[in-house]
Scaffold this active site. Structure first.
Site, short mmCIF file in Angstrom:
data_model
loop_
_atom_site.label_atom_id
_atom_site.label_comp_id
_atom_site.label_asym_id
_atom_site.label_seq_id
_atom_site.Cartn_x
_atom_site.Cartn_y
_atom_site.Cartn_z
N ASP A 1 53.19 61.96 49.17
CA ASP A 1 52.37 62.90 48.39
C ASP A 1 51.17 63.39 49.18
O ASP A 1 50.86 62.87 50.26
CB ASP A 1 51.93 62.25 47.07
CG ASP A 1 51.48 60.81 47.23
OD1 ASP A 1 51.13 60.41 48.35
OD2 ASP A 1 51.47 60.07 46.23
N ASP B 1 48.43 52.76 36.34
CA ASP B 1 49.18 53.34 35.21
C ASP B 1 50.69 53.30 35.44
O ASP B 1 51.45 53.93 34.71
CB ASP B 1 48.71 54.78 34.92
CG ASP B 1 48.96 55.74 36.07
OD1 ASP B 1 49.56 55.32 37.10
OD2 ASP B 1 48.58 56.93 35.96
N HIS C 1 52.37 54.41 38.04
CA HIS C 1 53.00 55.50 38.79
C HIS C 1 53.51 55.07 40.15
O HIS C 1 52.98 54.13 40.75
CB HIS C 1 52.05 56.71 38.92
CG HIS C 1 50.87 56.52 39.82
ND1 HIS C 1 49.67 57.15 39.62
CD2 HIS C 1 50.69 55.77 40.95
CE1 HIS C 1 48.83 56.83 40.58
NE2 HIS C 1 49.42 55.99 41.40
N GLU D 1 53.04 60.54 37.52
CA GLU D 1 52.24 59.98 36.44
C GLU D 1 53.10 59.74 35.19
O GLU D 1 54.21 60.28 35.09
CB GLU D 1 51.11 60.97 36.10
CG GLU D 1 50.17 61.26 37.27
CD GLU D 1 49.22 60.10 37.61
OE1 GLU D 1 49.62 58.93 37.48
OE2 GLU D 1 48.09 60.39 38.04
P1 PGA Z 1 46.29 51.77 45.91
O1 PGA Z 1 47.08 52.97 45.24
O2 PGA Z 1 47.19 51.18 46.95
O3 PGA Z 1 45.09 52.40 46.54
O4 PGA Z 1 45.96 50.80 44.83
C1 PGA Z 1 48.40 52.78 44.84
C2 PGA Z 1 48.94 54.02 44.14
O5 PGA Z 1 48.19 54.70 43.42
O6 PGA Z 1 50.13 54.29 44.30
#
Ligand code: PGA
Length: 261
Positions: free
Chosen positions: A67, A136, A138, A143
């Site tokens: 992404d 959440d 994702h 999302e």
């Molecule tokens: P993080 O993000 O590794 O910074 O916790 C993970 C994500 O949002 O996929």
């Protein structure tokens, strides 16, 4: 699904790096799907060490990232292209022309997202895709309510994700609201999936992903539909798993088990 619980973040990161290194050693031209965020940093550090000290060779690999934020060019310090350069690409011998990140800037996102999908296909598909998980649930920036059949496209981030990621920005209001992300359907086509999660803040999302129903409300639960996925998690992230003892038992019984690769 295989669940590998490391004692701590370092053990988890090393185990994930070993799995990635095996893919690269077995297939030097591997197509690697990569992820950003704080979680994979330890794994990238270990891959850099394996490259520098043990000659792990990335010269023939191709990479595709999950992404990118909309509106940030690759030289913006918060862009995911910049993150990859700083945290992995500059310290290994990957050919930078063989690294791909979804387009954060485009006159025609529909066409550029389709071009990203086409490029993955033309490369022969992703051999192993690294994933983090949001609080959440994702994966990539899919999302809650993202279709489990979704493809690379524009998405609007949730308030929760914007708040979670504000720590990387000087000013919380600078966090972009839009992103381009591989879809859940795109991710499920990778031959192997590796999901990393560390810390108690991920425990609910990890439990929903592994033991909850398959649901677009937790897009990581789509990994239940994949034939070859591994969760590398630490004890804190494993804290809400009902079947945790069984997952440990499986790992303990692994040496000597028949037909386990
Ligand atoms: P993080 O993000 O590794 O910074 O916790 C993970 C994500 O949002 O996929």
């Amino acid at each position: 699904m295989e669940i590998v619980i490391g004692e701590n973040y370092e053990e988890m990161s090393k185990a994930a790096a070993a799995a990635m290194a095996k893919v690269v050693r077995d297939k030097p031209t591997a197509i690697l799907g990569l992820a950003t965020g704080s979680t994979p940093l330890g794994m990238y550090k270990e891959l850099i060490r394996l490259h520098k000290e043990e000659g792990l060779d990335f010269s023939q690999v191709t990479t595709f990232n999950l992404d990118e934020y909309v509106g940030l060019s690759g030289d913006h310090e918060q862009s995911y292209r910049y993150f990859m350069t700083e945290n992995l690409f500059k310290d290994i011998n990957v050919n930078i022309d063989s690294t791909n990140v979804p387009p954060g800037i485009s006159d025609d996102f529909k066409a550029s997202c389709q071009a990203y999908e086409d490029k993955i296909q033309a490369a022969g598909g992703i051999d192993v895709q690294v994933l983090g998980i949001g609080s959440d649930g994702h994966i990539a920036f899919n999302e809650p309510s993202s279709s489990l059949a979704s493809r690379t496209r524009l998405k609007t981030l949730t308030r929760q994700t914007i708040d979670d990621n504000a720590r990387f920005f000087d000013n919380p209001t600078d966090v972009p609201v839009y992103c381009v992300t591989m879809g859940v359907g795109t991710i499920l086509e990778a031959k192997k999936l590796i999901l990393l999660a560390g810390g108690a803040g991920k425990a609910d999302a990890v439990a929903d992903a592994i033991e909850g129903p398959v649901s677009s409300m937790c897009t990581a639960s789509a990994l239940q539909l994949h034939p070859d996925s591994i969760f590398f998690i630490d004890t804190a992230a494993a804290g809400k798993l009902k079947m945790r003892e069984y997952y440990q038992w499986v790992q303990d019984k692994k040496p000597g088990a028949p037909c386990w690769d």
